[in-house]
Design an enzyme around this catalytic site. Structure first.
Site, PDB file in Angstrom:
ATOM      1  N   CYS A  90     -27.563 -36.288  28.316  1.00  0.00           N
ATOM      2  CA  CYS A  90     -26.275 -36.186  27.786  1.00  0.00           C
ATOM      3  C   CYS A  90     -25.433 -37.362  27.913  1.00  0.00           C
ATOM      4  O   CYS A  90     -25.678 -38.016  26.653  1.00  0.00           O
ATOM      5  CB  CYS A  90     -25.845 -35.294  29.277  1.00  0.00           C
ATOM      6  N   HIS A 174     -29.428 -31.297  30.813  1.00  0.00           N
ATOM      7  CA  HIS A 174     -29.398 -31.634  31.952  1.00  0.00           C
ATOM      8  C   HIS A 174     -30.696 -31.146  32.842  1.00  0.00           C
ATOM      9  O   HIS A 174     -30.657 -30.211  33.641  1.00  0.00           O
ATOM     10  CB  HIS A 174     -28.087 -31.557  32.967  1.00  0.00           C
ATOM     11  N   GLU A 176     -32.144 -32.313  35.293  1.00  0.00           N
ATOM     12  CA  GLU A 176     -31.793 -32.535  36.707  1.00  0.00           C
ATOM     13  C   GLU A 176     -31.154 -31.564  37.528  1.00  0.00           C
ATOM     14  O   GLU A 176     -31.022 -31.746  38.568  1.00  0.00           O
ATOM     15  CB  GLU A 176     -31.409 -34.160  36.911  1.00  0.00           C
TER      16      GLU A 176
HETATM   17  N1  GLN Z   1     -18.956 -35.055  27.056  1.00  0.00           N
HETATM   18  C1  GLN Z   1     -19.221 -36.111  27.869  1.00  0.00           C
HETATM   19  C2  GLN Z   1     -19.178 -37.275  27.037  1.00  0.00           C
HETATM   20  O1  GLN Z   1     -18.781 -37.447  25.838  1.00  0.00           O
HETATM   21  C3  GLN Z   1     -21.194 -35.659  28.192  1.00  0.00           C
HETATM   22  C4  GLN Z   1     -21.319 -34.493  28.925  1.00  0.00           C
HETATM   23  C5  GLN Z   1     -22.276 -34.741  30.144  1.00  0.00           C
HETATM   24  O2  GLN Z   1     -22.812 -35.690  30.389  1.00  0.00           O
HETATM   25  N2  GLN Z   1     -22.860 -33.796  30.681  1.00  0.00           N
HETATM   26  O3  GLN Z   1     -19.472 -38.283  27.465  1.00  0.00           O
END
Ligand code: GLN
Length: 199
Positions: A90, A174, A176
């Site tokens: 992410c 994710h 995790e």
């Molecule tokens: N939206 C977040 C960002 O732009 C990332 C979201 C996440 O890691 N769950 O940093």
């Protein structure tokens, strides 16, 4: 904890988890369940001697500020250049792109699934024993463009959300937080392979 596909694979591996911000504790728990030793990384010295590195989810803007504050950008790139396996999830995918740490030849689009669809789950076929991966997307990015060396591992609605280049793997979602340990197990197996090849 009993989880599908989990196995203790990594007794001798030391994995760093970038711990400036975000869900580093969840990664730590999965990695330790799989038998790895984990070190939380907050300063350049914490990168010494790592066998693998995880860039967690969180907020990429805040993470970028922390990396600048601690002088971590160059040391993190050096870990990559040394050939150490890296897993980014992410916000960690965003940190790996060309506009951030430059660990992968791709550009991430932040919050790409739109503000209304902040979070959703999907079953992804990633070729793992035990069937599809239950993936949690939370204000997730996708890979908007990438170079020819990047292998796309999975897509949602035609948008790349998992990829690999060399020893860097990135996931928009994710694993995790859904009790999914197979992707961490695969990462740890790669870490052990690299360790064995270095000896
Ligand atoms: N939206 C977040 C960002 O732009 C990332 C979201 C996440 O890691 N769950 O940093």
């Amino acid at each position: 904890m009993e989880v599908a596909g989990a196995e203790r694979v990594a007794a001798s591996a030391l994995i760093g988890v970038l711990a400036l911000q975000g869900d580093f504790a969840a990664h730590r728990q999965v990695l330790e369940t799989l038998g790895a030793a984990v070190r939380e990384v907050r300063t350049p010295d914490d990168l010494d001697g790592l066998d693998g590195l995880v860039l967690p989810g969180g907020e990429s803007t805040t993470m970028t500020l922390g990396i600048e504050r601690e002088g971590l950008a160059e040391p993190l790139r050096a870990v990559h250049v040394a050939g150490t396996p890296i897993l980014g999830t992410c916000a960690g995918l965003i940190m790996a792109d060309r506009e951030h740490l430059g660990l992968m030849d791709m550009v991430a689009r932040r919050n790409a699934f739109g503000r209304q669809v902040h979070s959703f789950e999907a079953d992804l076929e990633l070729g793992l024993d035990g069937g599809p991966v239950r993936a949690a997307f939370i204000r997730a990015p996708w890979i908007a463009e990438h170079g020819p060396g990047v292998e796309i591992l999975a897509a949602v609605d035609g948008h790349a959300i998992a990829a690999r280049e060399g020893r860097v793997t990135v996931l928009s979602f994710h694993p995790e937080i859904t009790g999914e340990h197979r992707l961490h197990a695969r990462f740890l197996r790669e870490v052990l392979d690299v360790q064995a090849a270095r000896r």
